[in-house]
Design a protein around this motif. Structure first.
Motif, PDB file in Angstrom:
ATOM      1  N   UNK A 167       7.002  10.834  -4.521  1.00  0.00           N
ATOM      2  CA  UNK A 167       7.347   9.471  -4.093  1.00  0.00           C
ATOM      3  C   UNK A 167       6.325   8.489  -4.651  1.00  0.00           C
ATOM      4  N   UNK A 168       6.780   7.284  -4.955  1.00  0.00           N
ATOM      5  CA  UNK A 168       5.911   6.188  -5.417  1.00  0.00           C
ATOM      6  C   UNK A 168       5.084   6.582  -6.641  1.00  0.00           C
ATOM      7  N   UNK A 169       5.665   7.324  -7.561  1.00  0.00           N
ATOM      8  CA  UNK A 169       4.920   7.827  -8.714  1.00  0.00           C
ATOM      9  C   UNK A 169       4.710   6.776  -9.803  1.00  0.00           C
ATOM     10  N   UNK A 170       5.589   5.783  -9.860  1.00  0.00           N
ATOM     11  CA  UNK A 170       5.478   4.765 -10.919  1.00  0.00           C
ATOM     12  C   UNK A 170       4.613   3.599 -10.463  1.00  0.00           C
ATOM     13  N   UNK A 171       3.663   3.208 -11.324  1.00  0.00           N
ATOM     14  CA  UNK A 171       2.816   2.046 -11.058  1.00  0.00           C
ATOM     15  C   UNK A 171       2.835   1.131 -12.265  1.00  0.00           C
ATOM     16  N   UNK A 172       2.006   0.071 -12.241  1.00  0.00           N
ATOM     17  CA  UNK A 172       1.901  -0.811 -13.411  1.00  0.00           C
ATOM     18  C   UNK A 172       1.547   0.014 -14.643  1.00  0.00           C
ATOM     19  N   UNK A 173       0.507   0.817 -14.509  1.00  0.00           N
ATOM     20  CA  UNK A 173       0.081   1.744 -15.556  1.00  0.00           C
ATOM     21  C   UNK A 173      -0.034   3.102 -14.873  1.00  0.00           C
ATOM     22  N   UNK A 174       0.753   4.076 -15.332  1.00  0.00           N
ATOM     23  CA  UNK A 174       0.767   5.399 -14.702  1.00  0.00           C
ATOM     24  C   UNK A 174       0.187   6.421 -15.658  1.00  0.00           C
ATOM     25  N   UNK A 191       0.859  -1.181   0.000  1.00  0.00           N
ATOM     26  CA  UNK A 191       0.000   0.000   0.000  1.00  0.00           C
ATOM     27  C   UNK A 191       0.897   1.234   0.000  1.00  0.00           C
ATOM     28  N   UNK A 192       1.279   1.666  -1.201  1.00  0.00           N
ATOM     29  CA  UNK A 192       2.146   2.833  -1.353  1.00  0.00           C
ATOM     30  C   UNK A 192       1.490   3.787  -2.342  1.00  0.00           C
ATOM     31  N   UNK A 193       0.689   4.675  -1.836  1.00  0.00           N
ATOM     32  CA  UNK A 193       0.015   5.645  -2.691  1.00  0.00           C
ATOM     33  C   UNK A 193       1.033   6.640  -3.236  1.00  0.00           C
ATOM     34  N   UNK A 194       0.833   7.096  -4.479  1.00  0.00           N
ATOM     35  CA  UNK A 194       1.738   8.112  -5.006  1.00  0.00           C
ATOM     36  C   UNK A 194       1.538   9.436  -4.267  1.00  0.00           C
ATOM     37  N   UNK A 248      -1.592  12.169 -10.177  1.00  0.00           N
ATOM     38  CA  UNK A 248      -1.088  10.908 -10.712  1.00  0.00           C
ATOM     39  C   UNK A 248      -2.115   9.823 -10.416  1.00  0.00           C
ATOM     40  N   UNK A 249      -2.507   9.086 -11.460  1.00  0.00           N
ATOM     41  CA  UNK A 249      -3.479   7.991 -11.346  1.00  0.00           C
ATOM     42  C   UNK A 249      -2.766   6.704 -11.745  1.00  0.00           C
ATOM     43  N   UNK A 250      -2.764   5.738 -10.847  1.00  0.00           N
ATOM     44  CA  UNK A 250      -2.133   4.450 -11.139  1.00  0.00           C
ATOM     45  C   UNK A 250      -3.202   3.378 -11.301  1.00  0.00           C
TER      46      UNK A 250
END
Length: 188
Positions: free
Chosen positions: A51-58, A27-30, A94-96
């Protein structure tokens, strides 16, 4: 007397599970910490730091509109601001999404969303007359569309005075956006 009517129900056997998938993520929200620059023009590059800006789909939303990121790392995202955005105070978010699909068969699902961070999108003047004559119209053309509901004022100065020429409210029959606005320079 009582009449009891019963129906014979045979249970339906569920289909067997062919593949089991478990998807576990921390659980690492951008988190957006900074936007560079704070004041930008349409077409400029906006850098999102955090922080934590990169996700599977960003994905990135600017003023509620999706903007594809140019580069994405865990601590920084860069985007090019579209020319269709209206000037003023806008927000970036930012939406992941999570990819629950198999390789080659993406299946995006909603994931984490960052905080919203504000910045100012400044209007860019494409053309304007070099002199203003009192009592006449002063036509200013912008690269970015100006919304009908936006408050607009023209700031003029000469060697001794500064003038603020507000644009009157535009009627509802005007188009929703305009790239050319005519200001009437006051006589006195």
């Amino acid at each position: 007397s009582v009449v009891l009517i019963e129906e014979e129900l045979s249970p339906v056997v569920p289909l067997p599970v062919r593949e089991r998938h478990v998807f576990v993520v921390p659980f690492q929200s951008p988190l957006i910490e900074n936007l560079i620059p704070q004041i930008a023009a349409a077409g400029a590059t906006l850098t999102i730091q955090g922080k934590n800006l990169r996700g599977d789909v960003t994905n990135v939303q600017v003023g509620g509109a999706p903007v594809p990121p140019a580069t994405v790392t865990s601590q920084q995202i860069t985007i090019t601001l579209p020319l269709t955005l209206q000037p003023g105070v806008l927000t970036a978010q930012v939406i992941q999404e999570f990819d629950f699909g198999k390789p080659g068969q993406p299946k995006p699902h909603p994931g984490f969303e960052s905080n919203v961070a504000p910045f100012i999108l400044q209007p860019t003047i494409q053309s304007a007359p070099s002199n203003a004559v009192r009592g006449s119209a002063f036509l200013v053309t912008f690269f970015t569309p100006i919304g009908r509901e936006q408050s607009v004022a023209l700031l003029l100065n000469d060697s001794t005075n500064n003038y603020v020429v507000p644009l009157p409210a535009r009627p509802p029959t005007d188009p929703p956006t305009a790239t050319s606005l005519a200001f009437t320079i006051p006589v006195a």
